[in-house]
Each structure stands twice: as structure tokens, then as C-alpha cells.
Design an enzyme around this catalytic site. Structure first.
Site, PDB file in Angstrom:
ATOM      1  N   GLU A 165      28.928  54.290  55.335  1.00 47.68           N
ATOM      2  CA  GLU A 165      29.235  53.460  56.493  1.00 47.68           C
ATOM      3  C   GLU A 165      28.198  52.382  56.586  1.00 47.68           C
ATOM      4  O   GLU A 165      26.772  52.607  56.791  1.00 47.68           O
ATOM      5  CB  GLU A 165      28.886  54.579  57.754  1.00 47.68           C
ATOM      6  N   LYS A 170      30.165  76.968  60.466  1.00 50.74           N
ATOM      7  CA  LYS A 170      30.818  75.780  59.941  1.00 50.74           C
ATOM      8  C   LYS A 170      31.854  75.670  61.254  1.00 50.74           C
ATOM      9  O   LYS A 170      33.176  75.091  60.923  1.00 50.74           O
ATOM     10  CB  LYS A 170      31.588  75.835  58.628  1.00 50.74           C
ATOM     11  N   ASP A 176      24.969  71.764  52.434  1.00 52.81           N
ATOM     12  CA  ASP A 176      26.432  71.912  52.572  1.00 52.81           C
ATOM     13  C   ASP A 176      26.859  70.973  53.468  1.00 52.81           C
ATOM     14  O   ASP A 176      26.504  71.202  54.692  1.00 52.81           O
ATOM     15  CB  ASP A 176      26.745  73.357  52.807  1.00 52.81           C
ATOM     16  N   HIS A 218      29.478  44.837  65.916  1.00 49.92           N
ATOM     17  CA  HIS A 218      30.548  44.996  65.630  1.00 49.92           C
ATOM     18  C   HIS A 218      31.420  43.837  65.268  1.00 49.92           C
ATOM     19  O   HIS A 218      32.088  43.601  64.358  1.00 49.92           O
ATOM     20  CB  HIS A 218      31.594  45.870  66.484  1.00 49.92           C
TER      21      HIS A 218
END
Length: 430
Positions: free
Chosen positions: A118, A247, A322, A417
Site C-alpha cells: 500500500e 481469528k 500470523d 489521493h
């Protein structure tokens, strides 16, 4: 020259022989006589991966050459981290900082390794790190540390279910002995029971030291659950009953905590807010209230923050955590308190699951990133490295929150942006 020629001829012969062997093995795979998962038992790991990749290329007509280029030693990886390996996907790693952490386990300046695709994310975090550094550092504390696993039992009636829950609560020490016989490091430190009709959930909590500890907690919980079965007549249906809660977004992790519960905060003066973020303290507080608190409440979100998951994901990928645990890590609450002379900004992460041993932390590239932070492997005092890492991650989240709130307060987000043409550009530069 003759010797070189002989060497070249020998190398060509060896390579030709390797291709013949590969063709023979591919034929066996196609016929079903050789299973993809069994290749490492017949040949070195790198050769097994290359052969498997070649087969998948034929099956899919895709060119997989890029994922066949990697530097990590994979002998350990193919036995502990991945099955049916065909290569590696590389993620760019950048660095932000240094950021000053004033924790109980992490003290000093740290460069943050962040793996992301990103654009502008690291530049944004870097700006937040600069603000924290100029403010003298972030205060960070671990409030709670416990990995959970919650088996679910079937009882005969609600009366029986209540008896089972009470028996578990009254016999923690007996269950502790059974659980700790399965591990040299983990400790059962508590349990909480929940009854839903004839279902009994026993949420065990473990101190897993420097390991994230999910496997450790699962094995130990199963041992303790068998004792509950034998003593109460309840039937264990599943080692995990989703009250863990692993999770998945959940209120129980927000309220009770899971893994490391960490808070980080920093005081920013009016002058520092103006210089670093081109806005003022009052605006920073208003943006946080209306966006992170009211907006999140209206959306019934479990996370009351700007983009904590962004930072956690980048740190997790770089440091062998993880990535699925970003779900719990994003249960963060960001607060901005108006105080004389500026604002006090904090982040609270009730369920941050991190470790410095086990899992992906042993992969060479991820271990290198942990080494940057000085927390690779086990601590001199068991658990200290994982706690220090948790404090560093919380500080990184604080930096990310500061920068995005500042960009929103200064009305820079849309501009970024437009200029950068990429999502998530949240105020760049330092």
C-alpha cells in the site's frame, strides 16, 4: 582450457540428468503414482518445490518463474510453515522511524520494519513516528497477557451444565496440572465458564511466554478438557468452541482480552500538532470523536480507530506473525483527550497476539526484521521479548493513528489521493 571444458561438459551432463529425473517424476505425478505432498520425502526441499511448481505450471498454463526466486532456506519452512510449497511471494519491506518507546519491556529508539504493497502507508507511519519522537516518546504498558482456547462440552441438561461449569471453576489447580504436563513453557493462569442451554464453554487462559502460543494452548486445553470429561460426565464436542475467540471479530476479545492487552499514549503540545500535522489540537480531538468514536458506534464496529489494521498487518507480515490475527488486533480504540497545552492521544489494543519464537518467526527474512527490533527468539527472561514486541507494535499503531487523524484534520487526505493516485495515502512525509 581442457579442464574448463571438462567441467562444462560435466555440468551439462548433471543438468541433463536432473531434467530426465524431473520428467520421470512428473510422469508419476500425472499418473497418480506420486503425490504432490510426498515430494520432500524423495528429494531435497528446493528440488521438490521446483518439481511441484513445474507440475502446477503445466496444469494451469501459468508462468510461475517469479515465485521460484527466493533467498530463504526452506528445509525448515516445508516442514513447519507450509505444505505443497511451490515458491515464495515477495512483499516489499520498508522502514519507518526511529520511534521512541518508553515501555516496561521496550525502551529506546526503534526502526519499524513494515511489509506492505500500500503506497504512502509507511510515509504516513513515519510522520507519526516523527511526532512521537519529538514529543519525547510514547508511554506503553502491557495490561494483560494470556492466550485463550475454549473447548465446548455437551451436558445432559441445564442443571448438569451448571454443575460442569462450577466443577471446572472449583478445580483450576487440578486442570492446571493436566494442562502443564503437555508443555515445558506454558502455564494455565485462569479460566472462565459460559453456559448456553446444554452447552458449556470453558475459556482457558495461558501464559505462553515468548511464543504466540496458539498451538501450545490448544494441546494443553485438550488435556484439561479430558479431565473435565472424566470428572463430570460432560462430552467434549470440540477443542475450540469459538469462545476463544480465534481469528474472528468478537466482543469477548475486546472485553476480556486475548494475547497481549496493550495501551500506548503520547502528549502532543499545541505547537507540535501545528508543526507536524498542519492542524490544531481541538480539530484533532473533534476528528477522533466524530470519526473513530461516533462513526464507529453508528456502524456498530468492534474497532474504534482510524486504521490500526493497516499498521498491524504490515508489522505482522514483516515479523513472521500470523496475519489472520490482524482481525483481533484491529479491535483498537483510539482516544484523544484535550488537555492544557495540547492533547493526549492513546491507543488501546485489548487483543494483540504476537510472539518472537515459533511459527513464521523462524523464517530467515522475518527473523531478520525481529532482529532489527532486538526481539528475535526467546528473551533472557521468558516472555520479555514478546512483551517488548507487543509494546513496539502498539507504538507503531499510535504513530499510524496520529498521522491519519492529522491528515483528516488538515483536510489533506483527498489531496493525497489526488496527487498520489493510490488508496490509503494518509498524509505523507515527515
Amino acid at each position: 582450457m581442457v579442464i574448463l571444458g571438462l567441467r562444462s561438459e560435466k555440468c551439462f551432463s548433471v543438468r541433463a540428468e536432473w531434467y530426465i529425473i524431473m520428467d520421470e517424476q512428473l510422469a508419476k505425478i500425472r499418473s497418480g503414482d506420486l503425490k504432490l505432498y510426498a515430494l520432500e520425502k524423495l528429494m531435497p526441499a528446493d528440488e521438490a518445490v521446483a518439481l511441484r511448481r513445474k507440475y502446477i505450471e503445466e496444469e494451469t498454463s501459468a508462468d510461475l518463474t517469479p515465485i521460484g526466486k527466493y533467498t530463504i532456506p526452506i528445509d525448515r519452512v516445508v516442514t513447519r510453515n507450509v505444505e505443497n510449497m511451490i515458491g515464495c511471494v515477495q512483499i516489499p519491506v520498508g522502514v519507518a522511524g526511529p520511534v521512541v518507546v518508553n515501555g516496561e519491556y521496550a525502551k529506546g529508539e526503534f526502526w519499524l520494519p513494515l511489509a506492505t504493497t500500500e503506497g504512502a502507508l509507511i510515509a504516513s507511519i513515519n510522520r507519526g513516528c516523527g511526532a512521537i519522537r519529538k514529543a519525547g516518546g510514547a508511554e506503553v504498558r502491557i495490561l494483560r497477557d494470556g492466550m485463550t482456547r475454549a473447548p465446548v462440552f455437551a451436558a445432559k441438561s441445564v442443571a448438569h451444565a451448571t454443575e460442569v461449569a462450577r466443577w471446572a471453576e472449583d478445580n483450576l489447580l487440578l486442570l492446571k496440572v493436566a494442562a502443564e504436563e503437555t508443555t515445558h513453557h506454558g502455564e494455565l493462569i485462569g479460566l472462565t465458564t459460559y453456559v448456553v442451554g446444554t452447552n458449556v464453554f470453558v475459556r482457558f487462559e495461558f501464559d505462553t511466554k515468548d511464543a504466540m502460543g496458539m498451538n501450545m494452548a490448544t494441546i494443553a486445553s485438550e488435556a484439561a478438557a479430558k479431565v473435565i470429561e472424566a470428572e463430570t460426565g460432560a462430552r467434549m464436542v470440540s477443542t475450540s468452541g469459538n469462545m476463544c475467540c480465534d481469528k474472528k471479530p468478537s466482543a469477548v476479545n475486546v472485553i476480556e482480552g486475548r494475547g497481549k492487552s496493550v495501551v500506548a499514549g503520547v502528549f502532543l503540545s499545541d505547537d507540535l500538532v501545528a508543526a507536524q500535522f498542519k492542524t490544531d489540537a481541538r480539530t484533532l480531538a473533534e476528528v477522533n470523536t466524530r470519526k473513530n468514536l461516533v462513526g464507529s458506534a453508528r456502524a456498530v464496529s468492534l474497532g474504534f480507530n482510524a486504521h490500526a489494521a493497516n499498521v498491524i498487518a504490515a508489522m505482522f507480515l514483516a515479523c513472521g506473525q500470523d496475519p489472520a490475527h490482524v482481525v483481533e488486533g484491529s479491535n483498537a480504540i483510539t482516544t484523544v483527550d484535550a488537555v492544557p497545552g495540547g492533547v493526549y492521544v492513546s491507543v488501546s489494543l485489548p487483543s494483540l497476539q504476537v510472539g518472537t519464537v515459533g511459527g513464521g518467526t523462524g523464517i530467515a527474512t522475518q527473523q531478520a526484521c525481529l532482529s532489527m527490533l532486538g526481539v528475535a527468539g526467546g528473551g533472557e527472561i521468558p516472555g520479555d521479548h514478546a512483551k517488548a514486541f507487543g509494546e513496539i507494535v502498539a507504538t507503531a499503531v499510535l504513530a499510524g493513528e496520529l498521522s491519519l487523524l492529522g491528515a483528516l484534520g488538515a483536510q489533506h487526505l483527498a489531496k493525497a489521493h489526488q496527487e498520489l493516485g493510490r488508496g490509503g495515502a494518509a498524509g505523507v512525509g515527515q
